[in-house]
Scaffold this active site. Structure first.
Site, PDB file in Angstrom:
ATOM      1  N   ASP A 151       4.303  -4.744   6.242  1.00  0.00           N
ATOM      2  CA  ASP A 151       4.752  -6.050   6.756  1.00  0.00           C
ATOM      3  C   ASP A 151       4.849  -7.121   5.665  1.00  0.00           C
ATOM      4  O   ASP A 151       5.778  -7.927   5.663  1.00  0.00           O
ATOM      5  CB  ASP A 151       3.877  -6.515   7.928  1.00  0.00           C
ATOM      6  N   THR A 196       3.657   2.827   5.615  1.00  0.00           N
ATOM      7  CA  THR A 196       2.239   2.419   5.656  1.00  0.00           C
ATOM      8  C   THR A 196       1.475   3.406   6.533  1.00  0.00           C
ATOM      9  O   THR A 196       2.009   3.839   7.562  1.00  0.00           O
ATOM     10  CB  THR A 196       2.066   0.987   6.216  1.00  0.00           C
ATOM     11  N   GLY A 255       0.837  -1.209   0.000  1.00  0.00           N
ATOM     12  CA  GLY A 255       0.000   0.000   0.000  1.00  0.00           C
ATOM     13  C   GLY A 255       0.868   1.255   0.000  1.00  0.00           C
ATOM     14  O   GLY A 255       1.841   1.331   0.729  1.00  0.00           O
ATOM     15  N   ARG A 279      -7.789  -1.901   9.143  1.00  0.00           N
ATOM     16  CA  ARG A 279      -8.428  -3.222   9.166  1.00  0.00           C
ATOM     17  C   ARG A 279      -8.089  -3.983  10.436  1.00  0.00           C
ATOM     18  O   ARG A 279      -8.932  -4.635  11.023  1.00  0.00           O
ATOM     19  CB  ARG A 279      -7.997  -4.042   7.948  1.00  0.00           C
ATOM     20  N   ARG A 323       1.099  -4.979  -5.840  1.00  0.00           N
ATOM     21  CA  ARG A 323       1.109  -6.243  -5.109  1.00  0.00           C
ATOM     22  C   ARG A 323       1.459  -7.309  -6.151  1.00  0.00           C
ATOM     23  O   ARG A 323       1.060  -7.186  -7.301  1.00  0.00           O
ATOM     24  CB  ARG A 323      -0.237  -6.485  -4.444  1.00  0.00           C
ATOM     25  N   ASP A 334       1.086  -0.034  11.895  1.00  0.00           N
ATOM     26  CA  ASP A 334       0.921  -1.348  12.517  1.00  0.00           C
ATOM     27  C   ASP A 334       2.202  -2.194  12.521  1.00  0.00           C
ATOM     28  O   ASP A 334       2.131  -3.419  12.562  1.00  0.00           O
ATOM     29  CB  ASP A 334      -0.215  -2.117  11.818  1.00  0.00           C
ATOM     30  N   ASP A 388      -1.024   2.739   8.301  1.00  0.00           N
ATOM     31  CA  ASP A 388      -1.699   2.052   9.414  1.00  0.00           C
ATOM     32  C   ASP A 388      -0.967   2.081  10.750  1.00  0.00           C
ATOM     33  O   ASP A 388      -1.545   1.769  11.788  1.00  0.00           O
ATOM     34  CB  ASP A 388      -1.969   0.592   9.043  1.00  0.00           C
TER      35      ASP A 388
HETATM   36  P1  ADP Z   1       2.323  -4.367   2.579  1.00  0.00           P
HETATM   37  O1  ADP Z   1       3.785  -4.403   2.322  1.00  0.00           O
HETATM   38  O2  ADP Z   1       1.752  -2.977   2.484  1.00  0.00           O
HETATM   39  O3  ADP Z   1       1.936  -5.096   3.850  1.00  0.00           O
HETATM   40  P2  ADP Z   1       1.310  -6.659   1.008  1.00  0.00           P
HETATM   41  O4  ADP Z   1       0.937  -7.455   2.209  1.00  0.00           O
HETATM   42  O5  ADP Z   1       0.370  -6.636  -0.129  1.00  0.00           O
HETATM   43  O6  ADP Z   1       1.601  -5.124   1.337  1.00  0.00           O
HETATM   44  O7  ADP Z   1       2.725  -7.228   0.499  1.00  0.00           O
HETATM   45  C1  ADP Z   1       3.360  -6.664  -0.644  1.00  0.00           C
HETATM   46  C2  ADP Z   1       3.936  -7.754  -1.516  1.00  0.00           C
HETATM   47  O8  ADP Z   1       4.960  -8.478  -0.798  1.00  0.00           O
HETATM   48  C3  ADP Z   1       2.953  -8.850  -1.917  1.00  0.00           C
HETATM   49  O9  ADP Z   1       2.161  -8.472  -3.019  1.00  0.00           O
HETATM   50  C4  ADP Z   1       3.896  -9.991  -2.281  1.00  0.00           C
HETATM   51  O10 ADP Z   1       4.416  -9.819  -3.576  1.00  0.00           O
HETATM   52  C5  ADP Z   1       5.037  -9.802  -1.284  1.00  0.00           C
HETATM   53  N1  ADP Z   1       4.903 -10.757  -0.158  1.00  0.00           N
HETATM   54  C6  ADP Z   1       4.133 -10.638   0.935  1.00  0.00           C
HETATM   55  N2  ADP Z   1       4.247 -11.724   1.744  1.00  0.00           N
HETATM   56  C7  ADP Z   1       5.115 -12.570   1.109  1.00  0.00           C
HETATM   57  C8  ADP Z   1       5.648 -13.857   1.408  1.00  0.00           C
HETATM   58  N3  ADP Z   1       5.314 -14.512   2.521  1.00  0.00           N
HETATM   59  N4  ADP Z   1       6.513 -14.407   0.503  1.00  0.00           N
HETATM   60  C9  ADP Z   1       6.859 -13.755  -0.602  1.00  0.00           C
HETATM   61  N5  ADP Z   1       6.389 -12.539  -0.944  1.00  0.00           N
HETATM   62  C10 ADP Z   1       5.527 -11.940  -0.109  1.00  0.00           C
END
Ligand code: ADP
Length: 323
Positions: A103, A126, A11, A172, A72, A130, A128
């Site tokens: 995260d 982020t 995000g 969330r 993503r 969090d 959030d």
């Molecule tokens: P944020 O970083 O804001 O929490 P996301 O949770 O969507 O956003 O994570 C961003 C991207 O990181 C995901 O679209 C994915 O490509 C990668 N990612 C997240 N978790 C994993 C994981 N366990 N293994 C590999 N890539 C991951």
């Protein structure tokens, strides 16, 4: 380490550009060849990677969003996707990464390091707030200020018409935006995921305000509250208490945008600078944070596993001051 790439992922958040600028300029000042990866892990897999000079990050510190764009990536969750991402870095001689994200982005970076040994540092971007290991994430302060601006305007019309507004804000899993904005806008009630919401108690509180001649009421609801979103809460309250003419507002994506606040520009700049300095010093798989105004480091595994807890004193403060 001669070549480092930086990217924004997950995000978007205001202040990511300030952080990016700091990463690029600190790297160049230390004699590193800097690269920017567009669209996060998705762009890494597709080889959307460009060299970055100091002038490429001119005039962006005041801009919201991320000039590197974000995405993503389902492909990066697969072994094949990560192999292609590594291939794209390897063929350019890129040895280190700075990821600005949340995260999920850090979890991905951890897996990537474990598989290919590439060193990576993270900056928490982020809205959030969090992530464990920093008082504030980049973007949180701006998001709170955006909510405050909106709620102040809503309060004007609420007071003029004697209305109640139930306002949904982002969050969330975390109630930080709701709690901080609720306190500083004088909200009558703040509903967050970290505490159980009792509709009976909320109705009693609103009734009591009505009986004490409160001419309007503002209820801030984090989108992940256990009672549901703002529409659910409004329905449950109105079934049993309909003295106020009630309106629902969902603030939505305006909370992500806008020019970053001074605070977000400052922590973004500090964190970005530190990420490069520490990567060059040999640090790896850690998130840069600011705790009590000091730079601190937290392993990705810890930053993503734990949750900064809500300060219950702030909840008490909100209750007393809105009486
Ligand atoms: P944020 O970083 O804001 O929490 P996301 O949770 O969507 O956003 O994570 C961003 C991207 O990181 C995901 O679209 C994915 O490509 C990668 N990612 C997240 N978790 C994993 C994981 N366990 N293994 C590999 N890539 C991951």
């Amino acid at each position: 380490m001669k070549k480092i790439a930086v990217f924004t992922s997950g995000g978007d958040a205001p202040g990511m550009n300030a952080c990016l600028r700091a990463v690029v300029r600190t790297g160049i000042a230390r004699g590193v060849e800097m690269y920017g990866v567009y669209r996060g892990y998705e762009g890494m897999i597709e080889g959307d990677i460009e060299p970055m000079q100091a002038r490429d990050v001119s005039n962006i510190i005041q801009k919201g969003g991320t000039v590197l764009k974000s995405a993503r990536s389902e492909a990066f969750r697969t072994v094949e996707g990560r192999a292609e991402a590594f291939h794209q870095l390897e063929k350019r001689g890129i040895e280190g990464l700075v990821v600005i994200g949340g995260d999920g982005s850090f979890r991905g970076a951890q897996v990537f390091h474990e598989e290919y040994g590439i060193r990576v540092m993270g900056c928490p971007g982020t809205i959030d707030n969090d992530l464990f290991g920093t008082d504030h994430t980049i973007g949180f302060d701006t998001a709170v200020n955006t909510v405050v601006d909106a709620v102040d305007k809503i309060r004007d019309t609420a007071t003029s018409h004697g209305r109640m507004f139930i306002i949904e804000v982002m969050g969330r899993d975390a109630g930080f935006i709701a709690l901080h904005s609720g306190i500083v806008t004088g909200a009558e009630a703040i509903l967050i995921p970290e505490t159980v919401t009792y509709i009976d108690e909320l109705i009693e509180l609103l009734k009591s305000g009505w009986n004490r001649k409160k001419s309007s009421a503002i209820v801030i609801v984090a989108e992940g509250d256990d009672a549901g979103g703002a529409f659910d809460v409004a329905e449950k309250v109105n079934e049993r208490f309909d003295k106020y003419d009630t309106r629902v507002v969902v603030l939505g994506h305006i909370q992500r945008g806008g020019s970053p606040s001074a605070h977000d520009r400052l922590i973004g700049s500090r964190m970005g600078h530190s990420a490069i300095m520490e990567l060059l010093a040999g640090r790896n798989c850690e998130m840069v944070g600011v705790v009590h105004n000091q730079i601190r480091f937290t392993p990705f595994s810890k930053a993503t596993k734990f949750h900064t807890s809500i300060d219950h004193q702030l909840l008490d403060l909100a209750a007393v001051l809105s009486s």
